[in-house]
Write a protein that holds these residues in place. Structure first.
Motif, short mmCIF file in Angstrom:
data_model
loop_
_atom_site.label_atom_id
_atom_site.label_comp_id
_atom_site.label_asym_id
_atom_site.label_seq_id
_atom_site.Cartn_x
_atom_site.Cartn_y
_atom_site.Cartn_z
N PHE A 4 0.88 -1.18 0.00
CA PHE A 4 0.00 0.00 0.00
C PHE A 4 0.91 1.22 0.00
CE2 PHE A 4 -2.36 3.47 1.80
CZ PHE A 4 -3.69 3.26 1.45
N LEU A 5 0.68 2.14 -0.93
CA LEU A 5 1.52 3.33 -1.03
C LEU A 5 0.79 4.53 -0.46
CD1 LEU A 5 4.15 4.62 -1.96
CD2 LEU A 5 3.14 4.87 -4.24
N ASN A 50 -6.30 -2.88 4.88
CA ASN A 50 -6.66 -4.18 5.46
C ASN A 50 -6.01 -5.33 4.72
OD1 ASN A 50 -8.27 -2.93 7.38
ND2 ASN A 50 -10.18 -3.32 6.29
N HIS A 51 -5.88 -5.22 3.41
CA HIS A 51 -5.39 -6.33 2.60
C HIS A 51 -3.89 -6.26 2.28
CE1 HIS A 51 -9.80 -6.49 1.76
NE2 HIS A 51 -9.54 -7.76 1.99
N CYS A 52 -3.22 -5.21 2.70
CA CYS A 52 -1.80 -5.12 2.38
C CYS A 52 -0.95 -5.88 3.39
CB CYS A 52 -1.35 -3.66 2.30
SG CYS A 52 -1.07 -2.84 3.88
N ASP A 53 0.25 -6.23 2.96
CA ASP A 53 1.25 -6.82 3.86
C ASP A 53 2.18 -5.73 4.39
OD1 ASP A 53 0.52 -9.62 3.33
OD2 ASP A 53 1.32 -9.22 1.32
N VAL A 54 2.46 -4.74 3.54
CA VAL A 54 3.41 -3.68 3.86
C VAL A 54 2.83 -2.34 3.41
CG1 VAL A 54 5.73 -2.75 3.41
CG2 VAL A 54 5.39 -5.23 3.57
N LEU A 55 2.93 -1.34 4.28
CA LEU A 55 2.58 0.02 3.90
C LEU A 55 3.87 0.78 3.65
CD1 LEU A 55 -0.14 2.35 4.97
CD2 LEU A 55 2.18 3.18 5.31
N LEU A 56 4.01 1.31 2.46
CA LEU A 56 5.15 2.15 2.10
C LEU A 56 4.72 3.59 2.28
CD1 LEU A 56 6.18 0.37 -1.22
CD2 LEU A 56 7.15 0.01 1.06
N PHE A 57 5.42 4.32 3.14
CA PHE A 57 5.06 5.70 3.44
C PHE A 57 6.12 6.64 2.87
CE2 PHE A 57 4.95 9.13 6.90
CZ PHE A 57 4.01 9.89 6.21
N ALA A 76 -2.30 1.18 9.68
CA ALA A 76 -1.39 0.08 9.39
C ALA A 76 -0.66 -0.38 10.66
CB ALA A 76 -0.38 0.49 8.33
N ILE A 77 -0.21 0.57 11.46
CA ILE A 77 0.48 0.22 12.71
C ILE A 77 -0.47 -0.50 13.66
CG2 ILE A 77 1.53 1.20 14.80
CD1 ILE A 77 2.85 3.30 12.94
N GLN A 78 -1.71 -0.04 13.78
CA GLN A 78 -2.69 -0.68 14.65
C GLN A 78 -2.97 -2.12 14.20
OE1 GLN A 78 -6.00 2.09 14.53
NE2 GLN A 78 -5.29 3.13 16.38
N GLN A 79 -2.90 -2.36 12.90
CA GLN A 79 -3.13 -3.70 12.38
C GLN A 79 -1.86 -4.55 12.35
OE1 GLN A 79 -5.41 -3.93 8.72
NE2 GLN A 79 -6.43 -2.00 9.20
N LYS A 80 -0.80 -4.00 12.92
CA LYS A 80 0.49 -4.68 13.00
C LYS A 80 1.07 -5.01 11.62
CE LYS A 80 -0.02 -6.05 17.69
NZ LYS A 80 -0.20 -4.73 18.17
N LYS A 81 0.82 -4.12 10.67
CA LYS A 81 1.40 -4.24 9.34
C LYS A 81 2.83 -3.71 9.38
CE LYS A 81 -2.70 -5.14 7.46
NZ LYS A 81 -3.05 -6.29 6.64
N THR A 82 3.66 -4.19 8.49
CA THR A 82 5.00 -3.62 8.36
C THR A 82 4.86 -2.26 7.69
OG1 THR A 82 6.01 -5.80 8.15
CG2 THR A 82 7.26 -3.92 7.29
N VAL A 83 5.48 -1.25 8.26
CA VAL A 83 5.50 0.09 7.69
C VAL A 83 6.95 0.42 7.35
CG1 VAL A 83 5.06 2.55 8.11
CG2 VAL A 83 3.46 0.83 8.98
N ILE A 84 7.19 0.78 6.10
CA ILE A 84 8.53 1.17 5.68
C ILE A 84 8.50 2.64 5.27
CG2 ILE A 84 10.43 0.80 4.06
CD1 ILE A 84 9.50 -2.09 3.75
N GLN A 101 13.20 1.21 10.64
CA GLN A 101 14.26 1.35 9.64
C GLN A 101 13.64 1.90 8.36
OE1 GLN A 101 17.53 0.93 10.12
NE2 GLN A 101 17.83 1.72 8.05
N TRP A 102 14.27 2.91 7.80
CA TRP A 102 13.74 3.57 6.62
C TRP A 102 14.66 3.38 5.43
CZ3 TRP A 102 17.52 7.08 5.60
CH2 TRP A 102 18.23 7.60 6.69
N VAL A 103 14.16 3.73 4.26
CA VAL A 103 14.94 3.71 3.02
C VAL A 103 15.00 5.15 2.52
CG1 VAL A 103 15.01 2.90 0.63
CG2 VAL A 103 14.23 1.35 2.44
N PHE A 104 16.20 5.60 2.19
CA PHE A 104 16.39 6.96 1.72
C PHE A 104 16.28 6.96 0.20
CE2 PHE A 104 19.04 10.97 1.47
CZ PHE A 104 18.11 11.76 2.13
N LEU A 105 15.35 7.73 -0.36
CA LEU A 105 15.12 7.76 -1.80
C LEU A 105 15.68 9.00 -2.49
CD1 LEU A 105 11.48 6.39 -2.28
CD2 LEU A 105 13.65 5.21 -2.63
N GLU A 106 16.53 9.77 -1.79
CA GLU A 106 17.10 10.94 -2.45
C GLU A 106 17.90 10.51 -3.69
OE1 GLU A 106 18.60 15.02 -0.79
OE2 GLU A 106 20.19 13.52 -0.58
#
Length: 146
Positions: A4-5, A50-57, A76-84, A101-106
């Motif tokens: 989920f984006l 609800n249906h995602c495995d990972v939320l990309l923020f 997403a956090i309340q549903q214990k989804k992985t948030v990146i 842990q985050w990913v830097f997209l610069e």
């Protein structure tokens, strides 16, 4: 893997590029392709989370100030989804995101390689994986320039 984006409208261009790229490898929920005219957009967002495995923020000052992004991340956090968190620039994160842990997209190409490595549970630094990611990222940049 279902992704989920979450992003601010101010960052729509980069969100669209990211969604197009990730669609090659994963099932990604992106509002521009998953909410149609006449849909109850609030319900569609809830279903997507609800249906995602990972939320990309996509993290930017704009997204950190967005009520909608805050709702999506909180759900997403309340549903214990992985948030990146995907950092578009060096931004101070709130405490509930700072511990992740985050990913830097610069540097977009390097960030994509790291993200794909994380999503596939492969070491992000494996040379073969990096080469494949780099070739895909270069193709994406070339396509955008044409």
């Amino acid at each position: 893997m279902k992704l989920f984006l979450s992003y601010s409208r101010h960052d729509e261009e980069i969100a669209h590029k990211l969604a197009n790229f990730l669609n090659k490898y994963h099932n990604i929920w992106f509002d521009k392709q998953d909410i149609l005219a006449g849909d109850d957009w609030s319900l569609k967002i809830k279903q997507g989370i609800n249906h995602c495995d990972v939320l990309l923020f996509l993290v930017s000052p704009n997204s950190l100030g967005s009520t909608y992004c805050a709702y999506e991340v909180k759900a997403a956090i309340q549903q214990k989804k992985t948030v990146i968190p995907l950092m578009l620039e060096n931004t101070l994160l709130p405490p509930h995101l700072a511990k992740l842990q985050w990913v830097f997209l610069e540097d977009f190409e390097t960030g994509l390689c790291e993200l794909l490595g994380a999503l596939s549970n492969r070491p992000a630094r494996a040379w073969l994986w990096q080469m494949l990611c780099l070739l895909e990222a270069i193709a994406l940049v070339v396509a955008l320039l044409i």
